[in-house]
Design a protein around this motif. Structure first.
Motif, mmCIF file in Angstrom:
data_model
loop_
_atom_site.group_PDB
_atom_site.id
_atom_site.type_symbol
_atom_site.label_atom_id
_atom_site.label_comp_id
_atom_site.label_asym_id
_atom_site.label_seq_id
_atom_site.Cartn_x
_atom_site.Cartn_y
_atom_site.Cartn_z
ATOM 1 N N SER A 170 2.267 -7.403 5.486
ATOM 2 C CA SER A 170 1.521 -5.785 5.084
ATOM 3 C C SER A 170 2.937 -5.108 5.041
ATOM 4 O O SER A 170 3.702 -4.652 6.152
ATOM 5 C CB SER A 170 0.602 -5.506 5.898
ATOM 6 N N GLU A 171 3.103 -4.187 3.855
ATOM 7 C CA GLU A 171 4.293 -3.270 3.583
ATOM 8 C C GLU A 171 3.593 -1.940 3.130
ATOM 9 O O GLU A 171 2.617 -1.995 2.491
ATOM 10 C CB GLU A 171 5.275 -3.782 2.857
ATOM 11 N N VAL A 172 4.158 -0.750 3.540
ATOM 12 C CA VAL A 172 3.794 0.452 2.798
ATOM 13 C C VAL A 172 4.788 1.245 2.397
ATOM 14 O O VAL A 172 5.799 1.135 2.996
ATOM 15 C CB VAL A 172 3.045 1.126 4.349
ATOM 16 N N GLU B 52 0.995 -0.988 0.080
ATOM 17 C CA GLU B 52 0.030 -0.055 0.076
ATOM 18 C C GLU B 52 1.006 1.304 -0.034
ATOM 19 O O GLU B 52 2.005 0.981 0.420
ATOM 20 C CB GLU B 52 -1.047 -0.089 1.185
ATOM 21 N N THR B 53 0.205 2.372 -0.193
ATOM 22 C CA THR B 53 0.862 3.563 -0.366
ATOM 23 C C THR B 53 0.565 4.505 1.059
ATOM 24 O O THR B 53 -0.796 4.403 1.343
ATOM 25 C CB THR B 53 0.748 4.533 -1.529
ATOM 26 N N ALA C 157 2.952 0.534 -6.515
ATOM 27 C CA ALA C 157 3.165 0.095 -4.922
ATOM 28 C C ALA C 157 3.502 -1.407 -5.016
ATOM 29 O O ALA C 157 4.315 -1.863 -4.191
ATOM 30 C CB ALA C 157 1.765 0.090 -4.352
ATOM 31 N N ALA C 158 2.884 -2.012 -5.863
ATOM 32 C CA ALA C 158 3.271 -3.471 -5.831
ATOM 33 C C ALA C 158 4.902 -3.771 -6.554
ATOM 34 O O ALA C 158 5.643 -4.508 -5.899
ATOM 35 C CB ALA C 158 2.246 -4.263 -6.656
ATOM 36 N N LEU C 159 5.041 -3.041 -7.409
ATOM 37 C CA LEU C 159 6.574 -3.112 -8.156
ATOM 38 C C LEU C 159 7.455 -2.541 -7.103
ATOM 39 O O LEU C 159 8.773 -2.992 -7.426
ATOM 40 C CB LEU C 159 6.489 -2.202 -9.309
ATOM 41 N N ALA C 160 7.080 -1.780 -6.278
ATOM 42 C CA ALA C 160 7.952 -1.215 -5.274
ATOM 43 C C ALA C 160 8.624 -2.170 -4.523
ATOM 44 O O ALA C 160 9.774 -2.130 -3.832
ATOM 45 C CB ALA C 160 7.540 -0.032 -4.468
ATOM 46 N N ALA C 161 8.034 -3.152 -4.132
ATOM 47 C CA ALA C 161 8.340 -4.181 -3.550
ATOM 48 C C ALA C 161 9.850 -5.080 -4.034
ATOM 49 O O ALA C 161 10.638 -5.131 -2.998
ATOM 50 C CB ALA C 161 7.508 -5.503 -3.478
ATOM 51 N N VAL C 162 10.037 -4.860 -5.419
ATOM 52 C CA VAL C 162 11.204 -5.081 -5.895
ATOM 53 C C VAL C 162 12.059 -3.956 -5.862
ATOM 54 O O VAL C 162 13.246 -4.165 -5.562
ATOM 55 C CB VAL C 162 11.056 -5.679 -7.152
ATOM 56 N N TYR C 163 11.450 -2.898 -6.696
ATOM 57 C CA TYR C 163 12.220 -2.029 -6.719
ATOM 58 C C TYR C 163 12.851 -0.853 -5.683
ATOM 59 O O TYR C 163 13.765 -0.278 -5.707
ATOM 60 C CB TYR C 163 11.779 -0.709 -7.888
#
Length: 351
Positions: free
Chosen positions: A272-274, A223-224, A301-307
């Motif tokens: 859960s990550e923000v 999530e953002t 937001a999902a892609l930021a899990a990697v980037y």
């Protein structure tokens, strides 16, 4: 000129992705109420993302759905069950993607669609909704305001209400995404990454994983900040309603997650990550550079899990294993993005 070339490249990639299911698309015009409205989207390996985290990363490309996002899975399934040619029409409150799916399905069923959007909805989305033949009304500041109007119209005008995320039929439809992944992936995923707004996709992913025997696979929910209703609820130990939506990822903008998503979060395999809007923005820019596909901020937001290094940090903290099996990222897509909208987000978030 560079942005233009990237945009052209993005279009070329989407075109090549769509050839994966061109037969389905050719049959769309003859679609009956017994057929799916969504298509089986490709599961593509990303070499660049795989190198970043040291394990195979697969992208489930639901940005290539006919309506532009995963929402068509659940909404198409729901409308098949509750709406039909004799319906007076459908009404949906949406920040964009659920509305696009509802309008698309209504056009295929040849029934009227009214889409209620909050004032934060980009003009780009409103134009796309109208292009699908929907009647669009702007009500309130956030999705919750628009939803109150949609419920009122359903009651007073006899329209079929289409919830954007909180209904078992939606979750059943969204579960198809996992069945497709199971059919393509040779081994059980190490984890699945999903963006969360109201929690409908999450519920579908949980149900799909259980259905195919992958119920123990960790799910990383992204999530953002300012649209993080699920994370706030998990931290509080009860459903929490945010006072406002302050994130620019407006399609994540439900102030309260659906209760089923919160119940699933208690089962132990949901992490859960923000991230900040700026991290989601960086993610969609890197994704455009590396994969030549443009997606909206909510998908970022999902892609930021990697980037943004979230997966590596979770491994360092012992919350994900190392080595990690294949990581599946649901590229949920989105309708509220274009090159001008991307430039607008950059100017707003990089001040």
């Amino acid at each position: 000129m560079f942005d233009f070339l990237l945009y052209r490249a993005s279009l070329r990639v989407l075109y090549s992705v769509q050839t994966h299911y061109s037969r389905n698309m050719l049959q769309e015009g003859a679609m009956s109420n017994s057929e799916h409205f969504h298509v089986n989207t490709p599961l593509l390996e990303s070499l660049d993302m795989s190198k970043r985290i040291g394990t195979s990363v697969y992208m489930k490309m639901d940005n290539a759905q006919p309506s532009g996002s995963f929402k068509i899975r659940g909404i198409g399934h729901l409308c098949q069950k509750v709406a039909g040619p004799g319906s007076k029409g459908v009404v949906c409150a949406s920040g964009g993607n659920a509305g696009m799916a509802t309008a698309y399905v209504a056009r295929k069923l040849n029934i009227p669609a009214i889409i209620i959007v909050p004032s934060s909805t980009p003009e780009l989305v409103i134009h796309k909704l109208k292009s699908q033949g929907a009647t669009v009304s702007v009500v309130g500041k956030v999705w919750d305001d628009a939803n109150a109007e949609a419920l009122l119209l359903a009651q007073t005008q006899g329209l079929t209400y289409v919830p954007p995320f909180d209904h078992p039929l939606l979750w059943q439809g969204h579960a198809s995404i996992i069945r497709e992944i199971k059919a393509c992936l040779l081994t059980k995923p190490g984890a699945v990454v999903v963006a969360v707004g109201g929690g409908g996709l999450l519920c579908g992913v949980v149900e799909g994983l259980k259905e195919v025997g992958w119920g123990d696979v960790p799910i990383v929910t992204m999530e953002t900040r300012g649209a993080d209703c699920l994370n706030a609820s998990m931290n509080a130990g009860k459903l929490v309603t945010l006072p406002d939506i302050t994130s620019e990822a407006k399609t994540l903008g439900a102030k309260t997650a659906c209760s089923q998503a919160f119940e699933y979060s208690k089962e132990g395999n949901i992490i859960s990550e923000v991230v900040m809007d700026s991290e989601a923005l960086q993610a969609i820019e890197l994704f455009l550079d590396e994969e030549r596909v443009l997606v909206e901020l909510a998908c970022g937001a999902a892609l930021a899990a990697v980037y943004s290094g979230v997966i590596q940090r979770l491994q360092e903290e012992g919350r994900l294993p190392r080595p990690l099996g294949p990581l599946v990222v649901v590229v949920c897509g989105g309708s509220s993005i274009s090159l001008p909208q991307l430039q607008h987000l950059k100017s707003k978030l990089q001040r």
